[in-house]
Design a protein around this motif. Structure first.
Motif, PDB file in Angstrom:
ATOM      1  N   VAL A 395       0.760  -1.182   0.165  1.00  0.00           N
ATOM      2  CA  VAL A 395       0.211   0.127  -0.099  1.00  0.00           C
ATOM      3  C   VAL A 395       0.787   1.121   0.009  1.00  0.00           C
ATOM      4  O   VAL A 395       0.653   2.245  -0.695  1.00  0.00           O
ATOM      5  CB  VAL A 395      -0.971   0.055   1.274  1.00  0.00           C
ATOM      6  CG1 VAL A 395      -1.920   1.148   1.286  1.00  0.00           C
ATOM      7  CG2 VAL A 395      -2.012  -1.063   1.185  1.00  0.00           C
ATOM      8  N   GLU A 396       1.927   1.076   0.660  1.00  0.00           N
ATOM      9  CA  GLU A 396       2.967   2.436   0.799  1.00  0.00           C
ATOM     10  C   GLU A 396       3.480   2.560  -0.647  1.00  0.00           C
ATOM     11  O   GLU A 396       3.523   3.800  -1.066  1.00  0.00           O
ATOM     12  CB  GLU A 396       3.966   2.175   1.838  1.00  0.00           C
ATOM     13  CG  GLU A 396       5.030   3.038   1.919  1.00  0.00           C
ATOM     14  CD  GLU A 396       6.164   3.058   2.611  1.00  0.00           C
ATOM     15  OE1 GLU A 396       6.362   1.595   3.153  1.00  0.00           O
ATOM     16  OE2 GLU A 396       7.006   3.662   2.975  1.00  0.00           O
ATOM     17  N   ARG A 397       3.919   1.831  -1.071  1.00  0.00           N
ATOM     18  CA  ARG A 397       4.332   1.634  -2.443  1.00  0.00           C
ATOM     19  C   ARG A 397       3.206   2.141  -3.656  1.00  0.00           C
ATOM     20  O   ARG A 397       3.567   3.317  -4.370  1.00  0.00           O
ATOM     21  CB  ARG A 397       4.967   0.269  -2.987  1.00  0.00           C
ATOM     22  CG  ARG A 397       5.542   0.457  -4.324  1.00  0.00           C
ATOM     23  CD  ARG A 397       6.044  -0.975  -4.695  1.00  0.00           C
ATOM     24  NE  ARG A 397       6.672  -1.160  -5.812  1.00  0.00           N
ATOM     25  CZ  ARG A 397       6.235  -0.869  -7.148  1.00  0.00           C
ATOM     26  NH1 ARG A 397       4.933  -0.738  -7.297  1.00  0.00           N
ATOM     27  NH2 ARG A 397       6.982  -1.090  -8.214  1.00  0.00           N
ATOM     28  N   ALA A 398       2.177   1.579  -3.537  1.00  0.00           N
ATOM     29  CA  ALA A 398       1.187   2.166  -4.291  1.00  0.00           C
ATOM     30  C   ALA A 398       0.834   3.388  -4.269  1.00  0.00           C
ATOM     31  O   ALA A 398       0.524   4.063  -5.279  1.00  0.00           O
ATOM     32  CB  ALA A 398      -0.116   1.215  -3.979  1.00  0.00           C
ATOM     33  N   MET A 399       0.725   3.915  -3.118  1.00  0.00           N
ATOM     34  CA  MET A 399       0.288   5.196  -2.725  1.00  0.00           C
ATOM     35  C   MET A 399       1.343   6.139  -3.304  1.00  0.00           C
ATOM     36  O   MET A 399       0.950   7.295  -3.971  1.00  0.00           O
ATOM     37  CB  MET A 399       0.052   5.598  -1.150  1.00  0.00           C
ATOM     38  CG  MET A 399      -0.655   6.823  -0.992  1.00  0.00           C
ATOM     39  SD  MET A 399       0.053   7.785   0.216  1.00  0.00           S
ATOM     40  CE  MET A 399       1.660   7.962   0.026  1.00  0.00           C
ATOM     41  N   LEU A 400       2.563   6.054  -3.355  1.00  0.00           N
ATOM     42  CA  LEU A 400       3.562   6.776  -3.798  1.00  0.00           C
ATOM     43  C   LEU A 400       3.466   6.681  -5.293  1.00  0.00           C
ATOM     44  O   LEU A 400       3.936   7.493  -6.121  1.00  0.00           O
ATOM     45  CB  LEU A 400       5.016   6.244  -3.315  1.00  0.00           C
ATOM     46  CG  LEU A 400       5.408   6.251  -1.824  1.00  0.00           C
ATOM     47  CD1 LEU A 400       6.721   5.746  -1.204  1.00  0.00           C
ATOM     48  CD2 LEU A 400       5.270   7.885  -1.493  1.00  0.00           C
ATOM     49  N   MET A 401       3.174   5.411  -5.908  1.00  0.00           N
ATOM     50  CA  MET A 401       3.095   5.387  -7.399  1.00  0.00           C
ATOM     51  C   MET A 401       2.055   6.065  -8.144  1.00  0.00           C
ATOM     52  O   MET A 401       2.073   6.217  -9.149  1.00  0.00           O
ATOM     53  CB  MET A 401       3.369   3.890  -7.945  1.00  0.00           C
ATOM     54  CG  MET A 401       4.401   3.137  -7.510  1.00  0.00           C
ATOM     55  SD  MET A 401       5.847   4.207  -7.682  1.00  0.00           S
ATOM     56  CE  MET A 401       5.796   4.573  -9.268  1.00  0.00           C
ATOM     57  N   ALA A 410      -2.065  -1.346 -11.429  1.00  0.00           N
ATOM     58  CA  ALA A 410      -0.619  -1.222 -11.954  1.00  0.00           C
ATOM     59  C   ALA A 410       0.189  -0.628 -10.672  1.00  0.00           C
ATOM     60  O   ALA A 410       1.161  -1.227 -10.702  1.00  0.00           O
ATOM     61  CB  ALA A 410      -0.491  -0.477 -13.120  1.00  0.00           C
ATOM     62  N   ASP A 411      -0.424   0.287 -10.175  1.00  0.00           N
ATOM     63  CA  ASP A 411       0.356   1.071  -8.946  1.00  0.00           C
ATOM     64  C   ASP A 411       0.914  -0.012  -7.645  1.00  0.00           C
ATOM     65  O   ASP A 411       1.532   0.230  -6.989  1.00  0.00           O
ATOM     66  CB  ASP A 411      -0.413   1.934  -8.321  1.00  0.00           C
ATOM     67  CG  ASP A 411      -1.038   3.287  -9.476  1.00  0.00           C
ATOM     68  OD1 ASP A 411       0.000   3.325 -10.288  1.00  0.00           O
ATOM     69  OD2 ASP A 411      -1.912   3.897  -9.457  1.00  0.00           O
ATOM     70  N   LEU A 412      -0.071  -1.136  -7.783  1.00  0.00           N
ATOM     71  CA  LEU A 412       0.451  -2.090  -6.741  1.00  0.00           C
ATOM     72  C   LEU A 412       1.590  -2.865  -6.860  1.00  0.00           C
ATOM     73  O   LEU A 412       2.196  -3.288  -5.810  1.00  0.00           O
ATOM     74  CB  LEU A 412      -0.802  -2.925  -6.629  1.00  0.00           C
ATOM     75  CG  LEU A 412      -2.363  -2.401  -6.347  1.00  0.00           C
ATOM     76  CD1 LEU A 412      -3.411  -3.337  -6.148  1.00  0.00           C
ATOM     77  CD2 LEU A 412      -2.157  -1.851  -4.960  1.00  0.00           C
TER      78      LEU A 412
END
Ligand SMILES: Nc1ncnc2c1ncn2[C@@H]1O[C@H](COP(=O)(O)OP(=O)(O)OP(=O)(O)O)[C@@H](O)[C@H]1O
Ligand SMILES: [Mg+2]
Length: 471
Positions: A395-401, A410-412
């Motif tokens: 989730v952290e990464r997805a939020m940044l992406m 795709a953000d996940l």
């Protein structure tokens, strides 16, 4: 930016006209002069003052000499390198110098991981090269406004508010599988009973330990956590029980051990299966008597602590194999709380997702995004071998992406296809059944009647299973 319930920032609308004493000043860093020139034109056109530099060193120097409202920087400087290491190092330095300066980084299209790492190191946002002028201008506007708000001391206010309003760690647990856990926490939390928390990596054992502490009468006293893995024998003694000056070569002063620190509070012994046999014996004695000595001293001390411990190992199997002392296990597990893995509590995924999004949005000072339906479906379908910790990181990464305020599949960055599907041969019969039911329900758009028919089950047999698996 929007934090609907707790917006502490009171941001001006992007582009809002207010009487400004001076134009915001932007520092731009890149080693390519054509890039610098293009950015200068863009930034001037947006009505900012700007200064350009072409090396990390020059950035640090400029920041030391003048105030800026924002730094826009490339991550790669020396030609031939694309690792971004120079840029990341620079970010860490800037964080140390002035953590309130908004930094926007520029990366090549391919270096998504680098962008994420940059955000972790304090960058507020990133743009991919080649950039879109509109998007870059919007980012600059937002980040300058945010930076102002922070610098005007609103951050302190928000933190104070959090401190005043915060009431212990937040445990998200609405699923059927977590019900017994919640019941046990509310029953034994307030008592002084020793609790052993069991569960796979990343299932929330540490969090449950903190929740137990904050539910107890000891909540206002210390919660001291100590990881039992990897202490040498000498270090184990001095960490847990303290030492006196001169007890060994490096003991230059007296030192209080964790037991004493936790006096009147809770001592959390994490990863207890890693204790060596002699450490187990030593710990057992102290738990039995409540007495110990600091290393190098013969004076007996007492500490009154509640012990919460945790392990991801099958500690009973270790007892059976003679690797863990049964009498120590008895001491530790007055009450046992087993935590189910995330794959058995998928109903919690939407709530956990929203929770982590909010936390990370707050942390990175980004607008609060939402998951689009396909992304949420992908989260619900993933097997989560790394449990809640893995989920949190995704989730952290997805939020940044995420571009804008919608997180898409795709953000996940979840691997799709056979790799991410749970392997049937790794599942128990019940897990397979639950998995099949979930899939069929999804395929039938949540219609239980249709799903039951598709599976060749009667309605009542189908509902019995839904109940059984908490679906
Ligand atoms: N039910 C929950 N609600 C909200 N956050 C949770 C929940 N469970 C775990 N977390 C968060 O997930 C992360 C991992 O949890 P935690 O560190 O407690 O797991 P653990 O079981 O101790 O892991 P390990 O075995 O690796 O030590 C933490 O950031 C924690 O705050
Ligand atoms: Mg832990």
């Amino acid at each position: 930016m929007d934090f609907p319930d707790t917006n502490p920032y009171h941001l001006p609308e992007a582009g809002m006209k207010t009487a400004k004493p001076a134009l915001p000043r932007i520092l731009i860093a890149d080693d390519q002069s054509d890039v610098l020139e293009a950015l200068r034109l863009l930034v001037k056109g947006e009505g900012y003052q700007c200064e350009t530099v072409n090396s990390p060193k020059a950035v640090v120097q400029a920041l030391g000499e003048r105030d800026f409202d924002l730094l826009l920087m490339d991550l790669n400087y020396t030609r031939d390198t694309t690792s971004g290491q120079e840029g990341l190092d620079l970010l860490s330095r800037i964080q140390a110098l002035d953590s309130t300066l908004p930094v926007v980084v520029m990366t090549a299209w391919s270096s998504v991981e680098l962008a994420v790492e940059a955000m972790r190191r304090g960058a507020r946002d990133f743009v991919k090269k080649p950039w879109e002028n509109e998007r870059l201008a919007a980012i600059l506007r937002n980040q300058i406004a945010l930076g102002k708000a922070w610098r005007e001391g609103q951050r302190l206010e928000a933190e104070n508010q959090l401190l005043r309003g915060g009431s212990g760690p937040k445990l998200i647990a609405e699923s059927a599988a977590m019900r017994p856990v919640l019941e046990m926490i509310s029953r034994v939390g307030p008592s002084d009973a020793n609790v052993l928390v069991l569960g796979e990596n990343g299932t929330g054992k540490g969090l449950v330990a903190r929740v137990l502490h904050s539910a107890s009468s000891r909540a206002n006293n210390s919660f001291v956590a100590v990881n039992m893995g990897g202490f040498s024998e000498g270090l184990f003694e001095s960490e847990l029980f303290g030492h006196v000056k001169g007890a060994f070569t490096d003991a230059k002063t007296d030192r209080v051990g964790r037991f004493e620190m936790a006096d009147g509070g809770t001592l959390f012994l994490d990863e207890i299966a890693n204790l060596t046999p002699s450490q187990q014996t030593r710990l057992l004695r102290v738990l039995e008597t409540g007495e110990f000595e600091r290393l190098g001293s013969s004076k007996t001390r007492r500490a009154e602590v509640r012990i919460i411990s945790a392990t991801n190992a099958d500690v009973r199997a270790e007892v059976a194999a003679g690797e863990f002392r049964q009498d120590l296990l008895f001491r530790l597990n007055t009450i046992e709380i087993p935590l189910p893995p995330l794959r058995e509590r998928r109903e919690d995924i939407p709530l956990l997702g929203a929770h982590f999004l909010r936390e990370h949005a707050r942390h990175y000072r980004k607008a609060l995004p939402t998951f689009d339906p396909a992304a949420m479906q992908a989260l619900c379908d993933h097997p989560w071998p790394g449990n809640i910790r893995e989920f949190d990181h995704v989730v952290e990464r997805a939020m940044l992406m995420a571009q804008g305020t919608v997180v898409r599949v795709a953000d996940l960055g979840l691997r799709v296809g056979s790799e991410s599907a749970p392997r049937l041969e790794d599942m128990s019969l019940e897990e397979v059944e639950a998995h099949l039911i979930r899939k069929t329900l999804a395929r039938c758009g949540g219609n239980a009647q249709k799903a039951a028919e598709a599976l060749g089950l009667s309605r009542s047999a189908f509902y019995r299973r839904l109940e059984k698996y908490g679906l």
